[in-house]
Write a protein that holds these residues in place. Structure first.
Motif, mmCIF file in Angstrom:
data_model
loop_
_atom_site.group_PDB
_atom_site.id
_atom_site.type_symbol
_atom_site.label_atom_id
_atom_site.label_comp_id
_atom_site.label_asym_id
_atom_site.label_seq_id
_atom_site.Cartn_x
_atom_site.Cartn_y
_atom_site.Cartn_z
ATOM 1 N N ALA A 34 2.135 -4.816 6.852
ATOM 2 C CA ALA A 34 1.006 -4.328 6.046
ATOM 3 C C ALA A 34 1.174 -4.734 4.585
ATOM 4 O O ALA A 34 2.289 -4.920 4.112
ATOM 5 N N ILE A 89 -5.129 7.274 10.538
ATOM 6 C CA ILE A 89 -3.670 7.207 10.484
ATOM 7 C C ILE A 89 -3.104 8.518 11.014
ATOM 8 O O ILE A 89 -3.402 9.583 10.474
ATOM 9 N N HIS A 126 2.944 2.320 3.182
ATOM 10 C CA HIS A 126 2.281 2.177 4.487
ATOM 11 C C HIS A 126 2.710 0.821 5.052
ATOM 12 O O HIS A 126 2.330 -0.213 4.518
ATOM 13 N N ILE A 154 -10.583 4.087 9.181
ATOM 14 C CA ILE A 154 -9.141 3.896 9.323
ATOM 15 C C ILE A 154 -8.570 5.262 9.700
ATOM 16 O O ILE A 154 -8.755 6.219 8.951
ATOM 17 N N ARG A 202 -0.714 4.931 16.442
ATOM 18 C CA ARG A 202 -0.487 5.577 15.157
ATOM 19 C C ARG A 202 -1.569 5.218 14.126
ATOM 20 O O ARG A 202 -2.094 6.077 13.438
ATOM 21 N N VAL A 203 -1.888 3.930 14.018
ATOM 22 C CA VAL A 203 -2.886 3.480 13.045
ATOM 23 C C VAL A 203 -4.000 2.749 13.790
ATOM 24 O O VAL A 203 -3.752 1.755 14.475
ATOM 25 N N LEU A 223 -3.717 -4.037 6.518
ATOM 26 C CA LEU A 223 -3.424 -2.691 7.032
ATOM 27 C C LEU A 223 -2.415 -2.650 8.161
ATOM 28 O O LEU A 223 -1.789 -1.635 8.393
ATOM 29 N N ASP A 224 -2.351 -3.736 8.945
ATOM 30 C CA ASP A 224 -1.436 -3.825 10.082
ATOM 31 C C ASP A 224 -1.565 -2.625 11.027
ATOM 32 O O ASP A 224 -0.577 -1.922 11.290
ATOM 33 N N PRO A 225 -2.771 -2.395 11.555
ATOM 34 C CA PRO A 225 -2.944 -1.256 12.475
ATOM 35 C C PRO A 225 -2.312 -1.565 13.830
ATOM 36 O O PRO A 225 -1.985 -2.718 14.130
ATOM 37 N N ASP A 226 -2.148 -0.545 14.650
ATOM 38 C CA ASP A 226 -1.663 -0.753 16.012
ATOM 39 C C ASP A 226 -2.744 -1.330 16.903
ATOM 40 O O ASP A 226 -2.455 -2.073 17.843
ATOM 41 N N ILE A 268 0.880 -1.170 0.000
ATOM 42 C CA ILE A 268 0.000 0.000 0.000
ATOM 43 C C ILE A 268 0.916 1.219 0.000
ATOM 44 O O ILE A 268 1.736 1.361 0.912
ATOM 45 N N ALA A 319 2.026 -1.456 11.910
ATOM 46 C CA ALA A 319 2.596 -1.571 13.255
ATOM 47 C C ALA A 319 3.726 -2.596 13.334
ATOM 48 O O ALA A 319 4.669 -2.426 14.090
#
Lengths: 315, 315
Positions: A166, B154, A159, B152, B137-138, B247-250, A152, A162
């Motif tokens: 991703a 960011i 992007h 989402i 962060r995300v 997306l690998d968010p926090d 991405i 974490a």
């Protein structure tokens, strides 16, 4: 791009570290390829590192002879990478690659800024900056080869998320009861739509064909192979539709070997995508990658450019 | 937050425009709720607009009486929004809401910066800035109520995407042969896991229960309702796993009515998530939303804060 780099004679070295081959290349700030050299990869990190260093040094001296300033070096690695730590996590195919601080090694040996990422992120960055995704704000890159990776890219920066994982569209689960994937889970996109999945489906149909041969036979009208390719492309279309419903990118760029297939693959891909994406995003463009064979090394060079610009560095 | 706003007496008005109720609120720069007032929503935009304006004016004058400076106003709308154009796209429940330039209307009437978005993005922004997602962060926010929406966020700004439709996790397709969804497609997450899906599954099992009643019965040990809730939570766990792989968010923050259920819902959600996410991101936190009943109005106020700061404005 940083104004201090544009219009100068700056060059960026890229090292693409694949399972079977090592490629060095260099690009200018516009992504034009200045040189490239390829060698088969010796087995194991310990043997590969001196070869890579020699290739990088030889590229640097060739660039300097051309009157270029070598401003940065990037590394695209064919396996998982700890981006925050700038270390390889390991290779599924070759020993010695656990926890190698590659960026630090090259930065100190060549005394230039260096940046390491996995090859899917490098390829996606190259397509976003120089290829099918240029002039687009949000780019979803999907590399469909033996496996499936993705990236991405938002406003010219990958992007990474974490845990720097991703973009792993190859391992979204389409069917929890589906075929076993290389990652150990069941029913991942990769197990339905990668080159290796085409080969497996051909084998299940009693045919002894590689993924590439299955696509070729489908293009020549073989009914069984056509059904296999349509099914694989349909699964990819669903996964891309879901990713677009979530991310709403400006463009989706399928790259790698499988998208080189013709309409036998693209038509069912687009149909499945349109049918299953949220209506607001139904007109999102799906456009083939443009950098082809050199995407890997251009991606690595693009990482070198970001190292020089201090853009998207680990925090 | 912008330093010029921190520590001053600035306040931000939020208007939450739901299908059945209109809520006005105000928050300071730390997301503390300063006031709130609620009215039932008159049918249609033409009747609702004067009510909303009166509510906003009354809030503004109350804030000024408290010695506050009213620095911005935000609007969270319960339907699709054209963020770039700052207009509502329409409501599924009430007439007159097609193409209403809400932000411009309030900005000109109250002479303060104003910003409009849909209620899922507003709620997600509030959780990211002031709730379960703060200091991350995300943030992936998933609102599970009658329907399923998401956002989402960011680095403190909502990722809206190319057509302002990003975050539509409710309409990722889990099974192309699945039940028909409100959006017209088949097998969307919403059709498997929203409150309305619980109600439908209960009805298919011969029970006349709302979604809320189905959850309550499950918590009290009813075997059929328990199986329904587990199935719905499992589908949500799969969709969240896929979103995290991409997306690998926090952190993932489920909000809305359904997550108020206890372990009967959270346990199968977490199990399905862990089993199906990419291993690198397996330890991503899933944490319940913290702002509860006031998330909508705090989210709208957060949009007002971004209007004042000039952050995340349409380009």
């Amino acid at each position: 791009m940083d104004k201090t780099l544009a219009g100068t004679s700056a060059a960026f070295i890229g090292l693409d570290i694949g399972n079977t081959r090592l490629t060095v290349g260099a690009a200018d700030a516009d992504g034009c390829l200045l040189l490239t050299e390829e060698r088969s990869a010796p087995r194991g990190a310990e043997s590969a590192l001196p070869v890579l260093l020699a290739m990088a040094r030889s590229a640097a001296s060739a660039l300097r002879t051309q009157g270029r300033r070598v401003a940065g070096l990037g590394l695209g690695f064919g396996g998982p990478v700890d981006y925050a730590g700038q270390r390889t996590r390991g290779s599924f195919h070759s020993p010695g690659w656990v926890d190698v601080p590659l960026a630090e090694f090259f930065a100190s040996e060549l005394r230039i800024p260096a940046l390491l990422d996995n090859d899917a992120n490098a390829g996606g960055l190259a397509e976003a900056l120089f290829g099918a995704g240029r002039r687009h704000r949000v780019v979803l890159y999907v590399n469909v080869g033996t496996g499936i990776g993705g990236a991405i890219v938002i406003e010219g920066t990958v992007h990474r998320g974490a845990t720097s994982s991703a973009g792993e569209i190859g391992h979204v689960v389409l069917d929890p009861e589906g075929p076993v994937c290389n990652c150990g889970k069941r029913g991942c996109l990769e197990a339905f739509a990668a080159g290796s999945a085409l080969e497996r489906m051909a084998s299940e149909a009693g045919l002894s064909l590689t993924g590439r041969e299955t696509m070729a036979a489908a293009e020549q009208g073989d009914v069984v192979c056509r059904a296999i390719v349509e099914q694989a492309a349909g699964h990819l279309g669903l996964a891309i539709a879901n990713a677009v419903s979530l991310l709403d990118p400006d463009i989706v760029v399928p790259g790698g070997g499988v998208p080189l297939a013709g309409e036998v693959w693209w038509t069912p891909l687009r149909e499945a995508f349109s049918r299953q994406v949220v209506p607001a995003a139904a007109r999102t463009r799906l456009a083939p990658a443009e950098l082809g064979y050199h995407a890997g090394v251009l991606g690595a060079a693009a990482l070198g450019m970001q190292a020089a610009e201090g853009k998207g560095l680990p925090t």
